[in-house]
Design a protein around this motif. Sequence first.
Motif, PDB file in Angstrom:
ATOM      1  N   GLU A 204       7.620   4.657  -2.570  1.00 47.18           N
ATOM      2  CA  GLU A 204       7.580   3.646  -1.509  1.00 47.18           C
ATOM      3  C   GLU A 204       8.983   3.214  -1.089  1.00 47.18           C
ATOM      4  OE1 GLU A 204       4.711   3.066   0.105  1.00 47.18           O
ATOM      5  OE2 GLU A 204       4.192   4.684  -1.284  1.00 47.18           O
ATOM      6  N   ARG A 205       9.884   3.136  -2.039  1.00 48.58           N
ATOM      7  CA  ARG A 205      11.252   2.735  -1.705  1.00 48.58           C
ATOM      8  C   ARG A 205      11.895   3.727  -0.725  1.00 48.58           C
ATOM      9  NH1 ARG A 205      13.575  -0.690  -4.918  1.00 48.58           N
ATOM     10  NH2 ARG A 205      12.534   0.134  -6.774  1.00 48.58           N
ATOM     11  N   SER A 206      11.528   4.998  -0.863  1.00 50.44           N
ATOM     12  CA  SER A 206      12.170   6.021  -0.038  1.00 50.44           C
ATOM     13  C   SER A 206      11.385   6.356   1.226  1.00 50.44           C
ATOM     14  CB  SER A 206      12.373   7.305  -0.850  1.00 50.44           C
ATOM     15  OG  SER A 206      11.131   7.832  -1.272  1.00 50.44           O
ATOM     16  N   THR A 207      10.081   6.027   1.275  1.00 50.29           N
ATOM     17  CA  THR A 207       9.270   6.473   2.413  1.00 50.29           C
ATOM     18  C   THR A 207       8.542   5.361   3.164  1.00 50.29           C
ATOM     19  OG1 THR A 207       7.290   6.856   1.049  1.00 50.29           O
ATOM     20  CG2 THR A 207       8.854   8.680   1.256  1.00 50.29           C
ATOM     21  N   ASN A 208       8.327   4.198   2.547  1.00 48.76           N
ATOM     22  CA  ASN A 208       7.546   3.148   3.206  1.00 48.76           C
ATOM     23  C   ASN A 208       8.400   2.487   4.298  1.00 48.76           C
ATOM     24  OD1 ASN A 208       6.164   0.669   3.852  1.00 48.76           O
ATOM     25  ND2 ASN A 208       5.037   0.876   1.941  1.00 48.76           N
ATOM     26  N   PRO A 209       7.978   2.575   5.564  1.00 44.91           N
ATOM     27  CA  PRO A 209       8.818   2.046   6.647  1.00 44.91           C
ATOM     28  C   PRO A 209       9.035   0.541   6.556  1.00 44.91           C
ATOM     29  CG  PRO A 209       6.629   2.611   7.461  1.00 44.91           C
ATOM     30  CD  PRO A 209       6.723   3.173   6.071  1.00 44.91           C
ATOM     31  N   TYR A 210       8.135  -0.186   5.895  1.00 44.61           N
ATOM     32  CA  TYR A 210       8.275  -1.635   5.802  1.00 44.61           C
ATOM     33  C   TYR A 210       9.295  -2.054   4.744  1.00 44.61           C
ATOM     34  CZ  TYR A 210       4.152  -1.744   8.743  1.00 44.61           C
ATOM     35  OH  TYR A 210       3.270  -1.575   9.785  1.00 44.61           O
ATOM     36  N   LEU A 211       9.743  -1.109   3.927  1.00 45.71           N
ATOM     37  CA  LEU A 211      10.768  -1.425   2.934  1.00 45.71           C
ATOM     38  C   LEU A 211      12.152  -0.945   3.384  1.00 45.71           C
ATOM     39  CD1 LEU A 211       8.943  -0.519  -0.409  1.00 45.71           C
ATOM     40  CD2 LEU A 211       9.028  -2.711   0.786  1.00 45.71           C
TER      41      LEU A 211
ATOM     42  N   GLY B 141      -6.689   2.110  -0.581  1.00 43.62           N
ATOM     43  CA  GLY B 141      -6.012   3.390  -0.495  1.00 43.62           C
ATOM     44  C   GLY B 141      -5.562   3.932  -1.840  1.00 43.62           C
ATOM     45  N   PRO B 142      -4.821   5.054  -1.804  1.00 42.11           N
ATOM     46  CA  PRO B 142      -4.449   5.752  -3.036  1.00 42.11           C
ATOM     47  C   PRO B 142      -3.313   5.087  -3.783  1.00 42.11           C
ATOM     48  CG  PRO B 142      -3.469   6.840  -1.147  1.00 42.11           C
ATOM     49  CD  PRO B 142      -4.357   5.765  -0.586  1.00 42.11           C
ATOM     50  N   ALA B 143      -3.208   5.455  -5.061  1.00 41.76           N
ATOM     51  CA  ALA B 143      -2.087   4.997  -5.878  1.00 41.76           C
ATOM     52  C   ALA B 143      -0.791   5.633  -5.392  1.00 41.76           C
ATOM     53  CB  ALA B 143      -2.341   5.349  -7.342  1.00 41.76           C
ATOM     54  N   THR B 144       0.305   4.980  -5.725  1.00 41.49           N
ATOM     55  CA  THR B 144       1.620   5.496  -5.350  1.00 41.49           C
ATOM     56  C   THR B 144       2.613   5.043  -6.417  1.00 41.49           C
ATOM     57  OG1 THR B 144       3.267   5.592  -3.566  1.00 41.49           O
ATOM     58  CG2 THR B 144       2.074   3.506  -3.826  1.00 41.49           C
ATOM     59  N   SER B 145       3.897   5.101  -6.126  1.00 39.94           N
ATOM     60  CA  SER B 145       4.919   4.645  -7.071  1.00 39.94           C
ATOM     61  C   SER B 145       6.009   3.918  -6.298  1.00 39.94           C
ATOM     62  CB  SER B 145       5.530   5.824  -7.831  1.00 39.94           C
ATOM     63  OG  SER B 145       6.343   6.603  -6.971  1.00 39.94           O
ATOM     64  N   MET B 146       6.765   3.106  -7.008  1.00 39.53           N
ATOM     65  CA  MET B 146       7.848   2.397  -6.341  1.00 39.53           C
ATOM     66  C   MET B 146       8.928   3.358  -5.873  1.00 39.53           C
ATOM     67  SD  MET B 146       7.651  -0.647  -5.437  1.00 39.53           S
ATOM     68  CE  MET B 146       9.381  -0.727  -4.976  1.00 39.53           C
ATOM     69  N   ARG B 147       9.173   4.410  -6.627  1.00 37.48           N
ATOM     70  CA  ARG B 147      10.169   5.390  -6.179  1.00 37.48           C
ATOM     71  C   ARG B 147       9.772   5.958  -4.817  1.00 37.48           C
ATOM     72  NH1 ARG B 147      10.438   7.975 -10.358  1.00 37.48           N
ATOM     73  NH2 ARG B 147      12.522   7.465 -11.117  1.00 37.48           N
TER      74      ARG B 147
ATOM     75  N   PHE C 164       0.848  -1.184   0.000  1.00 38.73           N
ATOM     76  CA  PHE C 164       0.000   0.000   0.000  1.00 38.73           C
ATOM     77  C   PHE C 164       0.888   1.240   0.000  1.00 38.73           C
ATOM     78  CE2 PHE C 164      -2.641  -2.805   3.016  1.00 38.73           C
ATOM     79  CZ  PHE C 164      -3.325  -3.408   1.973  1.00 38.73           C
ATOM     80  N   ALA C 165       0.275   2.390  -0.178  1.00 38.39           N
ATOM     81  CA  ALA C 165       1.000   3.643  -0.003  1.00 38.39           C
ATOM     82  C   ALA C 165       1.355   3.781   1.472  1.00 38.39           C
ATOM     83  CB  ALA C 165       0.144   4.819  -0.456  1.00 38.39           C
ATOM     84  N   GLY C 166       2.632   3.656   1.801  1.00 34.80           N
ATOM     85  CA  GLY C 166       3.104   3.818   3.160  1.00 34.80           C
ATOM     86  C   GLY C 166       2.905   2.635   4.072  1.00 34.80           C
ATOM     87  N   SER C 167       2.442   1.501   3.548  1.00 40.02           N
ATOM     88  CA  SER C 167       2.181   0.357   4.419  1.00 40.02           C
ATOM     89  C   SER C 167       2.200  -0.931   3.602  1.00 40.02           C
ATOM     90  CB  SER C 167       0.832   0.533   5.138  1.00 40.02           C
ATOM     91  OG  SER C 167       0.670  -0.452   6.150  1.00 40.02           O
ATOM     92  N   ILE C 168       1.838  -2.043   4.262  1.00 43.25           N
ATOM     93  CA  ILE C 168       1.725  -3.350   3.616  1.00 43.25           C
ATOM     94  C   ILE C 168       0.511  -4.055   4.186  1.00 43.25           C
ATOM     95  CG2 ILE C 168       4.207  -3.580   3.202  1.00 43.25           C
ATOM     96  CD1 ILE C 168       4.307  -5.470   5.655  1.00 43.25           C
ATOM     97  N   GLY C 169       0.144  -5.182   3.592  1.00 38.44           N
ATOM     98  CA  GLY C 169      -0.965  -5.970   4.107  1.00 38.44           C
ATOM     99  C   GLY C 169      -0.607  -6.665   5.410  1.00 38.44           C
TER     100      GLY C 169
END
Length: 233
Positions: free
Chosen positions: A221-228, A213-219, A174-179
């Motif tokens: 999520e790679r820089s902001t998603n705490p689970y990555l 939730g909303p669409a996002t991009s890998m760029r 997800f944007a900023g999260s995961i399942g």
Amino acid sequence: MLTIAFPAAAFGTNCYVLATGEGEECLIVDPGIGIEETLREVLTQNRLKPAAVLLTHGHIDHVFSVTPVCGADTAAYIHSDDRYRLVDPIGGLDSGLVGMLEQQFGQKATWTEPSNVIEVTDRETLTLAGLDLDVLHAPGHTEGSVMFGFGQLPEGVRAPEELDRTMVTGDVLFAGSIGRTDLPGGSGAAMERSLREVVLPLPDSTLVLPGHGPATSMRRERSTNPYLQGLNA
């Protein structure tokens, strides 16, 4: 790629309709709870005919309307490891949740298994409704969770970043999260492997269309998603 998204009536599950253009065959991704009327309007307005239904996984909020949407002819595609979930996804629900759904929709919750189910496998390439797509198996949320990748972008996408492909991620990302991984069939260890080995290798130019939730991009999520963070592909 014509892409229409709208939320289901419960749980905010995103249902996607994908086609090469108006008046063509289309793919329906994750027909959740209470989507039938809106879906009929979308198909009529855009003169679309369903060619297949794609299921990112077998949870009830993503598959509830699959049988009426498929009818007798349209096939439902699901990973082989989640195939068993289509036998009776309502049977495994908490009785309180079933009661809530029945109260909300004013009718008894029933389930009929789709008559035409096709099992997909990891890295399989499919051509459906004139669209080429890749299947990426990414277990963790469920055993058979998958993401569907397309080499096109939705029409009209305007973004500050360079995007050139689309990934429908279901409840993997997800944007900023995961399942979540604490439901039956979920696994934190499997999810971590999927994030590291399947999600992180996706190009930064990938548009992410999640299951909620909303669409996002890998760029992003790679820089902001705490689970990555802290994972190495």
